[in-house]
Design a protein around this motif. Structure first.
Motif, short mmCIF file in Angstrom:
data_model
loop_
_atom_site.label_atom_id
_atom_site.label_comp_id
_atom_site.label_asym_id
_atom_site.label_seq_id
_atom_site.Cartn_x
_atom_site.Cartn_y
_atom_site.Cartn_z
N LEU A 6 3.21 3.62 0.83
CA LEU A 6 2.67 3.42 2.17
C LEU A 6 3.78 3.61 3.21
CD1 LEU A 6 3.75 0.28 2.67
CD2 LEU A 6 1.72 -0.23 1.37
N PRO A 7 3.38 3.83 4.46
CA PRO A 7 4.41 4.07 5.47
C PRO A 7 4.92 2.77 6.09
CG PRO A 7 2.24 4.43 6.42
CD PRO A 7 2.02 4.05 4.98
N PHE A 8 6.04 2.86 6.76
CA PHE A 8 6.57 1.78 7.58
C PHE A 8 6.06 2.09 8.98
CE2 PHE A 8 8.72 -1.46 9.37
CZ PHE A 8 10.05 -1.34 9.71
N SER A 9 4.88 1.57 9.31
CA SER A 9 4.18 2.09 10.48
C SER A 9 4.89 1.86 11.80
CB SER A 9 2.74 1.54 10.55
OG SER A 9 2.65 0.29 9.96
N TYR A 20 -2.16 9.08 10.12
CA TYR A 20 -2.18 8.32 8.88
C TYR A 20 -3.51 7.59 8.73
CZ TYR A 20 -1.07 5.53 4.87
OH TYR A 20 -1.11 4.99 3.62
N TYR A 24 -6.20 7.76 5.74
CA TYR A 24 -6.56 6.53 5.02
C TYR A 24 -8.07 6.32 5.10
CZ TYR A 24 -6.43 1.50 3.85
OH TYR A 24 -6.62 0.28 3.28
N TYR A 45 -3.25 3.61 -1.78
CA TYR A 45 -2.33 4.23 -0.83
C TYR A 45 -1.75 5.53 -1.40
CZ TYR A 45 -2.18 -0.24 1.69
OH TYR A 45 -2.49 -1.36 2.38
N ARG A 265 8.14 11.72 5.11
CA ARG A 265 9.54 11.26 5.03
C ARG A 265 9.61 9.76 5.26
NH1 ARG A 265 12.70 15.82 8.58
NH2 ARG A 265 13.25 17.22 6.87
N ASN A 266 8.81 9.28 6.19
CA ASN A 266 8.77 7.85 6.47
C ASN A 266 8.42 7.08 5.21
OD1 ASN A 266 7.07 5.36 7.01
ND2 ASN A 266 7.93 5.67 9.05
N LEU A 268 8.79 8.13 2.08
CA LEU A 268 9.79 8.32 1.03
C LEU A 268 11.13 7.65 1.34
CD1 LEU A 268 9.08 12.04 0.11
CD2 LEU A 268 8.58 10.02 -1.26
N TYR A 269 11.47 7.55 2.61
CA TYR A 269 12.75 6.93 2.95
C TYR A 269 12.61 5.43 3.17
CZ TYR A 269 15.60 11.09 3.69
OH TYR A 269 16.32 12.23 3.51
N SER A 270 11.44 5.00 3.56
CA SER A 270 11.33 3.63 4.01
C SER A 270 10.11 2.91 3.45
CB SER A 270 11.29 3.61 5.54
OG SER A 270 11.06 2.32 6.00
N MET A 272 7.99 3.19 1.05
CA MET A 272 7.76 2.89 -0.37
C MET A 272 8.67 1.77 -0.88
SD MET A 272 9.23 6.13 -2.52
CE MET A 272 10.98 6.50 -2.68
N TRP A 273 9.65 1.37 -0.07
CA TRP A 273 10.53 0.28 -0.46
C TRP A 273 9.98 -1.10 -0.07
CZ3 TRP A 273 15.17 0.60 -3.03
CH2 TRP A 273 15.72 1.88 -3.18
N THR A 274 8.89 -1.13 0.69
CA THR A 274 8.44 -2.38 1.30
C THR A 274 8.30 -3.54 0.32
OG1 THR A 274 7.24 -1.06 2.91
CG2 THR A 274 6.72 -3.38 2.83
#
Lengths: 290, 221
Positions: A6-9, A20, A24, A45, A265-266, A268-270, A272-274
């Protein structure tokens, strides 16, 4: 297991947030159209990510419309686009197998989970249609669930450090996800498989980390049990995940993709780490036992 | 094969985006689906494949094929030279890593691993773990590779080269260092530690809250 992509919205532009939401909610609508109203419960997601990736690659026509949603109680942006059909198909494939995975785990299931499971149970004939249409993907997911179950059963007895091999189930997950990302064997298949392998490994390893507390309580298998008490354990896991994420992102940047690139990119970089970050920052990870 | 840059009509100094843009244009032009009624569709298909191959070769070269982070970072794929430079302890047996090194240089990671595992306990020194780390890396056993390299550092605390490689990999910089590495760029995005719904901020928080707690109540509407 899924649901990490998921994104870091907060960091998305206003336009990207709407896009997005479009995908969704678009996926939700697509699921309901193909599989009935209850199927929106199984929305993942990861399949929204898939739809965005697919449209970014093939740049098919999108149409956005605002509709009232009885679930969110407000108007939402809904995208119609041909790739959502594939995303919905894969969503069912994954959810159907996911349900099997849960039953085996024997974990206490939340109300939402049980509702989703009951939704999926009634979709076995739809599942059969999808499995027939996409035999390679269906086989990959079915085999994955079997192999993972077998591995976890065996590995549960091996608590020695020498048998510490979380790379194995991580790679199994990667191989499975690689097939899901490849709708057809075209010019993008090789790149998509690389991305899938990296993402699958990341998802498995990050998810296993967030499950540690729960697994310690239920006695379920967790790949990190042999090394929990080692110094700097949580940091080492973060390092591994960073490397895998780096490899995945590198593969992603090889795609000749422009559309939706910032959203992807959002994630993959951010984004998905949530879940991992939340778990990582808990005090017990810093040396104290839970 | 023709010079790939020429095939795509870009200069070798073109940015990745310029390259990708050129690729998309040509790929669409010669795609079989777009040339169904073209009398020269066989030729179009040939050009399509050529465009594919050209893009593929350039992008892999630029991104190191997405492989072998170790080799790229150190700038040398020749293990022999480096292993000769190390002062590693010889445990009395003539431990010969040259076969392993040859396999690693040839990217035969599974073969390298088999050779390594044949070696007795007495041979498993820092260098052994270092090379095993490389084999595991090539096999995409990321965690095992990191563990091996870490072990190599533990066994030979004075070995600066081992430690340097370990630190570089740790920072996710196998694919480009510093702020251009994954870790650096990821920091620019920041991370959320809250379980925020990805749709938060687009509508009322109450509806999102209800969404988490009572999904099935509304879904039948």
């Amino acid at each position: 297991m899924f649901g990490l992509l998921l994104p870091f919205s907060e960091k998305l532009s206003e336009e990207d947030k709407k896009t997005y939401e479009g995908y969704y909610c678009g996926l939700c609508h697509q699921l309901r159209e193909q599989f009935g109203k209850k199927s929106s419960l199984i929305l993942q997601y990861d399949c929204v990510f898939l739809a965005l990736l697919r449209n970014g690659l093939y740049e098919k026509e999108e149409s956005f419309e605002k509709t009232f949603c009885g679930h969110k109680l407000r108007k939402v942006n809904v995208c119609s686009e041909e790739g959502l059909r594939y995303a919905a198909d894969m969503n069912l494939l994954l959810a159907y197998q996911n349900y099997r995975d849960r039953v085996h785990d024997g974990q206490r299931r939340s109300i939402t989970l049980r509702a989703a499971e009951s939704a999926v149970k009634g979709l076995s004939s739809e599942y059969a249609v999808i499995a027939a249409k996409y035999p390679r993907q269906a086989k990959a997911v079915a085999e994955y669930v079997e192999k993972l179950e077998a591995y976890e059963d065996r590995a549960a007895d091996l608590k020695e450090k020498a048998e510490y091999t979380p790379d194995i189930p991580a790679k199994m997950t990667g191989d499975m996800l690689a097939e899901i990302l490849v709708e057809k064997e075209d010019e993008y298949a090789e790149y998509l498989r690389r991305i899938g392998r990296g993402l699958g490994a990341f998802i498995y390893l990050a998810d296993a980390f967030t499950d540690i507390e729960k697994d310690l309580k239920t006695g379920d298998y967790n790949p990190y049990l042999p090394v929990l008490s080692e110094e700097g354990f949580a940091e080492r896991i973060k390092d591994y995940l960073t490397i895998i994420a780096g490899r995945t992102e590198e593969a992603f940047e090889m795609l000749p993709l422009f559309r939706h690139r910032e959203i992807l990119r959002n994630i993959l970089y951010s984004g998905m780490w949530t879940a991992f970050e939340k778990s990582y920052r808990k005090d017990w990870n810093k040396g104290e036992k839970p | 094969m023709r010079d790939p840059y020429q095939v795509l009509g870009v200069s070798p100094g073109a940015t990745d985006d310029e390259l990708k843009s050129a690729y998309r244009k040509l790929s669409a032009k010669y795609h079989p689906d777009n040339n169904v009624n073209n009398p020269n569709k066989a030729e179009a298909e040939e050009r399509f494949k050529e465009v594919q191959a050209a893009y593929d070769s350039i992008i892999k070269m630029r991104h190191n094929g997405g492989n072998a982070g170790y080799q790229h970072q150190s700038g040398s794929s020749d293990y022999t030279g480096r292993s000769n430079g190390y002062q590693y302890q010889n445990y009395g047996n003539n431990v010969n890593f040259s076969t392993v090194i040859a396999y690693l240089n040839g990217r035969s990671y599974a073969a390298a691993m088999i050779e390594l595992m044949k070696m007795p306990e007495s041979a498993r020194n820092g260098m052994w773990y270092y090379l095993k780390g490389h084999a595991n890396w090539g096999l995409h056993n990321t965690m095992a590779a990191m563990d091996d390299l870490y072990r190599a550092c533990q066994l030979e605390p004075g070995n600066a080269a081992f430690r340097r490689e370990y630190e570089t990999l740790r920072q996710g910089n196998a694919y480009g260092g510093g702020t251009n590495g994954y870790a650096g760029r990821s920091e620019q995005y920041g991370r959320s530690e809250l379980r925020t719904s990805p749709l938060c901020g687009l509508g009322s928080c109450l509806s999102d809250f209800l969404c988490e707690i009572l999904p099935w109540v509304f879904c039948c509407l």
